[in-house]
Enzyme design. Sequence first.
Site, PDB file in Angstrom:
ATOM      1  N   ASP A  36       0.900  -1.551   0.195  1.00 10.75           N
ATOM      2  CA  ASP A  36      -0.227   0.497   0.290  1.00 10.75           C
ATOM      3  C   ASP A  36       0.712   1.308   0.292  1.00 10.75           C
ATOM      4  O   ASP A  36       1.738   1.142   0.445  1.00 10.75           O
ATOM      5  CB  ASP A  36      -0.815   0.063   1.114  1.00 10.75           C
ATOM      6  CG  ASP A  36      -1.952   1.011   0.780  1.00 10.75           C
ATOM      7  OD1 ASP A  36      -2.385   1.102  -0.221  1.00 10.75           O
ATOM      8  OD2 ASP A  36      -2.808   1.378   2.483  1.00 10.75           O
ATOM      9  N   HIS A  53       1.632   2.831  -9.063  1.00  9.33           N
ATOM     10  CA  HIS A  53       1.959   1.705  -8.636  1.00  9.33           C
ATOM     11  C   HIS A  53       3.038   1.227 -10.027  1.00  9.33           C
ATOM     12  O   HIS A  53       4.087  -0.539  -9.401  1.00  9.33           O
ATOM     13  CB  HIS A  53       0.782   1.474 -10.087  1.00  9.33           C
ATOM     14  CG  HIS A  53      -0.735   1.835  -9.418  1.00  9.33           C
ATOM     15  ND1 HIS A  53      -0.807   2.176  -7.513  1.00  9.33           N
ATOM     16  CD2 HIS A  53      -1.551   2.569  -9.624  1.00  9.33           C
ATOM     17  CE1 HIS A  53      -1.998   2.189  -7.366  1.00  9.33           C
ATOM     18  NE2 HIS A  53      -2.543   2.451  -8.395  1.00  9.33           N
ATOM     19  N   LEU A 148       9.633 -21.075  -3.686  1.00 11.36           N
ATOM     20  CA  LEU A 148       8.661 -20.587  -2.548  1.00 11.36           C
ATOM     21  C   LEU A 148       7.443 -20.532  -3.288  1.00 11.36           C
ATOM     22  O   LEU A 148       7.427 -20.342  -4.912  1.00 11.36           O
ATOM     23  CB  LEU A 148       8.865 -18.283  -3.035  1.00 11.36           C
ATOM     24  CG  LEU A 148       8.339 -17.848  -2.757  1.00 11.36           C
ATOM     25  CD1 LEU A 148       8.185 -17.631  -1.025  1.00 11.36           C
ATOM     26  CD2 LEU A 148       9.598 -16.157  -3.667  1.00 11.36           C
TER      27      LEU A 148
END
Length: 257
Positions: A36, A53, A148
């Site tokens: 965020d 972004h 992962l």
Amino acid sequence: MQNLHAAEALRYLRAVTYPAGIDRTSLPTHVALVMDGNGRWAQRRGLKRTDGHAAGEEALFDTVEGALELGLGWMTVYAFSTENWRRPLDEVRFLMNFNERLLLAHRDDLHAKGVRVRFIGRRGGRVPKRVRQRIEETEALTARNRRLTLTFAFNYGARAELVDGVRRIAADVRANALDPDAIDDKTIRRYLYAPDMPDPDVLVRTSGEFRISNYLLWQIAYSELVFTDTLWPDFRREHLYDAVREFQARERRFGAI
Ligand code: IPE
Ligand code: IPE
Ligand code: MG
């Protein structure tokens, strides 16, 4: 002999470069992140929100490198919420294209590094077909990787996840495939988007906001919450290490004493 030396050298190198102050024997299994603060990062620089972004891309992939360095098994990132459709159309459109481009640009590298990429969220609805295709291709390409698991929460909302699960539970009860009296925690987990995903041990939220914003509500029942003022585009692997150190300094009780 040569190989033995090489293996030893690699082990030594890993030991001396491993982030200081982190105990490898008590790593979190799963770290979840709320990425965020992109809009505020951009606004502070007089840029467009969408530039924020775009700047989040480096943050994300440096953090993935950090997760690999640490040896984390699972990392989940909140990329687009079911509520983010409320944003202006051009920002929504940017985010759809951006996420698609991100997959195309990084999936081969992620695959080469042994990362399994997965998605949780509603796949239908307003998600463009193109994006859905990219998601499916990337999942298929990386499905067998185990180093992962990097999960993107995309068009994800925890309430939507529970609604979808409850609908499937009700359908199975109606079809006599499920006994309502036998429903317990484990049953509900089986009806979540990623039943095999372990609960996050740590939930990190950036940008100084102290809320969950409809993220993984069922799964974070006992997660350690870490909040940082760092805006997502400024987040790097060192911030992930800080969060892991903070986690390791906490005492988890799970209701016991
Ligand atoms: C997070 O950054 C990215 C998404 C929600 C897609 P924001 O866009 O929410 O940035 P702020 O919170 O407005 O600064
Ligand atoms: C949560 O951030 C969603 C993502 C990071 C993708 P938001 O910025 O959308 O959350 P609110 O609106 O501040 O609660
Ligand atoms: Mg925000």
